[in-house]
Design an enzyme around this catalytic site. Structure first.
Site, short mmCIF file in Angstrom:
data_model
loop_
_atom_site.label_atom_id
_atom_site.label_comp_id
_atom_site.label_asym_id
_atom_site.label_seq_id
_atom_site.Cartn_x
_atom_site.Cartn_y
_atom_site.Cartn_z
N LEU A 76 0.87 -1.18 0.00
CA LEU A 76 0.00 0.00 0.00
C LEU A 76 0.90 1.22 0.00
O LEU A 76 1.96 1.21 0.63
CB LEU A 76 -0.89 0.04 1.26
CG LEU A 76 -1.98 -1.03 1.40
CD1 LEU A 76 -2.72 -0.83 2.72
CD2 LEU A 76 -2.95 -1.00 0.23
N ASP A 77 0.49 2.27 -0.70
CA ASP A 77 1.25 3.52 -0.66
C ASP A 77 1.39 3.98 0.78
O ASP A 77 0.53 3.70 1.63
CB ASP A 77 0.54 4.62 -1.46
CG ASP A 77 0.52 4.34 -2.95
OD1 ASP A 77 1.33 3.52 -3.42
OD2 ASP A 77 -0.32 4.95 -3.64
N ARG A 78 2.45 4.70 1.05
CA ARG A 78 2.71 5.19 2.41
C ARG A 78 1.51 5.91 3.01
O ARG A 78 1.16 5.70 4.17
CB ARG A 78 3.91 6.14 2.37
CG ARG A 78 4.32 6.68 3.73
CD ARG A 78 5.54 7.58 3.61
NE ARG A 78 6.24 7.70 4.88
CZ ARG A 78 7.53 7.98 4.99
NH1 ARG A 78 8.27 8.15 3.92
NH2 ARG A 78 8.09 8.07 6.18
#
Length: 235
Positions: A76-78
């Site tokens: 997942l993106d940060r």
């Protein structure tokens, strides 16, 4: 195939890694709810404040000699929160990754504006430039086919809450496609607009339906929509 909502005894809050809620764990996989702002895996600049590092320490129970480990299945993106899955063995990792495209992934997002069509599907071919930004092109041979379904759940004058089905898993797919439609995700500093007062990227991995790597049971992991998303809709 029987659908099974997993039941297990969650560890106490003090034993959970900071920024992560354990949703499910067995000998084959570990499923967590990740807060926004936490990396999935390390980068050149950040090695330790990641879900991978924290969960590795968690499964080793603080014993560096322990042979227990985890394997990254997806990312997942940060700034994206929500359901994140790790495998606990190489065979489990291979199965989950090989079948990832067949699993049902649902996201929640708050985007700018009101969509003319309240339900629909977005498709495009995405590529990455030298600045690591994704964008659409009209060349199927060079771009990666990306497909996203959506449904408007709630609207305000300026924002819309969406339920999103992620049919493919291209990098930044949801963020890019809605930005190119003129409805960027709220709080998106890369693809969106400057959002004064919006504290985070309004994108959340809300549910994941997968097949267990060994029992082959269908399992569903769900998380609540962040309360902050509903707060945004009230303004």
């Amino acid at each position: 195939m029987q659908e099974n909502r997993p039941q297990f005894k969650r560890p106490s809050k003090k034993h959970e890694p900071k920024g992560l809620t354990i949703l499910y764990e067995d000998r084959d996989m570990l499923v967590v709810n990740k807060i926004n702002g936490l990396l999935t895996m390390s980068t050149a600049r950040e090695k330790e404040n990641t879900a991978y590092f924290l969960l590795t320490d968690y499964v080793k129970k603080g014993n560096p000699r322990s042979k227990s480990r985890i394997f990254i299945v997806h990312r997942l993106d940060r700034e994206t929160s929500g359901v994140l899955v790790f495998a606990k063995s190489e065979p489990a990792k291979r199965y989950l990754q090989d079948n990832w495209a067949t699993f049902h992934k649902t996201y929640s997002a708050v985007v700018h504006g009101q969509l003319a069509e309240k339900e629909g599907i977005l498709t495009s071919y995405l590529v990455e430039n030298q600045l690591h930004r994704m964008y659409s092109i009209n060349n199927p041979e060079k771009g990666k086919f990306s497909k996203t379904g959506y449904r408007v759940v709630r609207e305000s004058d300026q924002l819309s809450l969406l339920e999103i089905d992620l049919f493919t898993g291209t990098k930044n797919q949801i963020r890019v496609q809605f930005a190119e439609e003129g409805h960027p995700v709220a709080g998106d500093k890369m693809y969106g607009v400057k959002d004064k007062g919006i504290k985070r990227l309004a994108l959340h991995s809300s549910s994941l339906k997968l097949t267990h790597p060994f029992t082959k049971e269908t399992m569903v992991f769900e998380t609540d929509i962040p309360a902050y998303f509903k707060v945004l809709l009230k303004h």
